[in-house]
Design an enzyme around this catalytic site. Sequence first.
Site: not given
Ligand code: COA
Length: 322
Positions: A249, A113, A279
Site C-alpha cells: 500500500h 485502504c 495514497n
Molecule cells: N507541510 C509542512 N509541514 C507540515 C505538513 C505539511 N503538509 N503537515 C504537517 N506538517 C508539520 C506539522 O505541523 C509539524 O509541525 P510542528 O513540529 O511545528 O508541530 C511537523 O510537520 C511534523 O508533523 P508530524 O505529523 O509529526 O509529521 P510526520 O513526520 O509524522 O509526517 C505524515 C506526517 C502524515 C506524513 C505521517 O505521519 C504519515 O504518513 N502517517 C501515516 C499516514 C497514513 O499512512 N495514513 C493512511 C493510512 S492508510
Amino acid sequence: MSYARIIGTGSALPDRVLTNADLERMVDTNDEWIRTRTGIERRHIVSENETTADLAETAARRALDAAGVRPEELDLIIVGTTTPDYIFPNLGTLVQDRIGANGCAAVSCEAACAGFLYALGIAEKFIRVGESERVLVIGAETLSRFTDYTDRSTCVLFGDGAGAVVLAPDEKHGILRTQLYADGKYRDLLYFPSGVSRGFNDLKSGKDFVKMQGNEVFRVAVREFIRAAKNIFAATGMSPDELDWFVPHQANLRIIEAVAKRVGIPMDKVVVTIQEHGNTSAASVPLALDVAVRDGRIKPGQTLLFEAFGGGFTWGSALLRY
Ligand code: COA
C-alpha cells in the site's frame, strides 16, 4: 482445489494532476517537506463530474481486456472502496451494469485502504471452493471528495484512482495465502466522521472531512505491516529471499522503506508508485501492480507479496505466484 490466479490487470487515473507546487499555493506547505516526509510528488484528482464508478469501470475494462475475458463470463464482482458513488446500489452493481456483466453477483467491500486486500481474500475463496470461475476484483477511490484542502496534514497525502484484477482457477499458480486483520480499538486515529446513521457533522454544507493522527497511524502501520509479512511467510513456509516483488500500500515512502528493511526485502524489489499517485486507499495496491505488470517488471510465475493498511484499523497481506 485450484488456486485463484490473477490473469489480467488494469487501472485508471483521472487526467487532472495536483502537484506539490499546486499545494504550495493552497496551504502552508512546500515541495521539500512533502517529498522528504512522504515521497509524494503529485497525485491525480477527479474533475467535478467524474466519480469512483467511472474510474472503476475503466480499470475493470482494461483488466478484462488484458485477461481476454468477456464481461458475461464473470460470475462475481467485488469492489473495495470507501468512496462509493452511493450507499446503495453498491459500486459493484454500478460497474456490473456499465460493463454488461448483468446477472453475476456484485458487491462492494468497505475496509478503507485495505479494501482491495479484503476483496481479494474473499474472491479467492470463491474460486478455491469451485463456486466461481471468473472474478473481477477492483479497488477504486475518489478520496479527494472527502479531503480538506485547507488541512495541510492530510491534503498532501491523498489521490484518486482505481485498479482491477481478473481471477481464474489455475492448478499450478495463483494466490498461495491471504491473511486479513482488524483492530477496532484504533478507530479514532483515522476516520471519516459522517454516515447515514450518525448523520453529517456539518449540516450546512453537507460536507465532512477525513480525520487522522498521522504519526500514530504511522507507528502502528509499520509495526503491523512487519508482523503481517512475517506471519504470511511463516504460514506458507516461504522466505523473503524467494520474493520477486513486494507491492505495498502506497501511504508513505518512509513506511514502505522501514517495512522492507525490517522484513529483509531490498528496495529494488519494491514497487513504488507513491511519487505519482499519492495514497489512493483501496486502489493503491492494484494500481501499483498494474503499473509494474505493464512496464514489464512483474512477469508470470514470479512471487509477489501484497500488503495494505487502513482506517479501522484494517490490514492484510497476500502472497502469490503471479
Ligand atoms: N507541510 C509542512 N509541514 C507540515 C505538513 C505539511 N503538509 N503537515 C504537517 N506538517 C508539520 C506539522 O505541523 C509539524 O509541525 P510542528 O513540529 O511545528 O508541530 C511537523 O510537520 C511534523 O508533523 P508530524 O505529523 O509529526 O509529521 P510526520 O513526520 O509524522 O509526517 C505524515 C506526517 C502524515 C506524513 C505521517 O505521519 C504519515 O504518513 N502517517 C501515516 C499516514 C497514513 O499512512 N495514513 C493512511 C493510512 S492508510
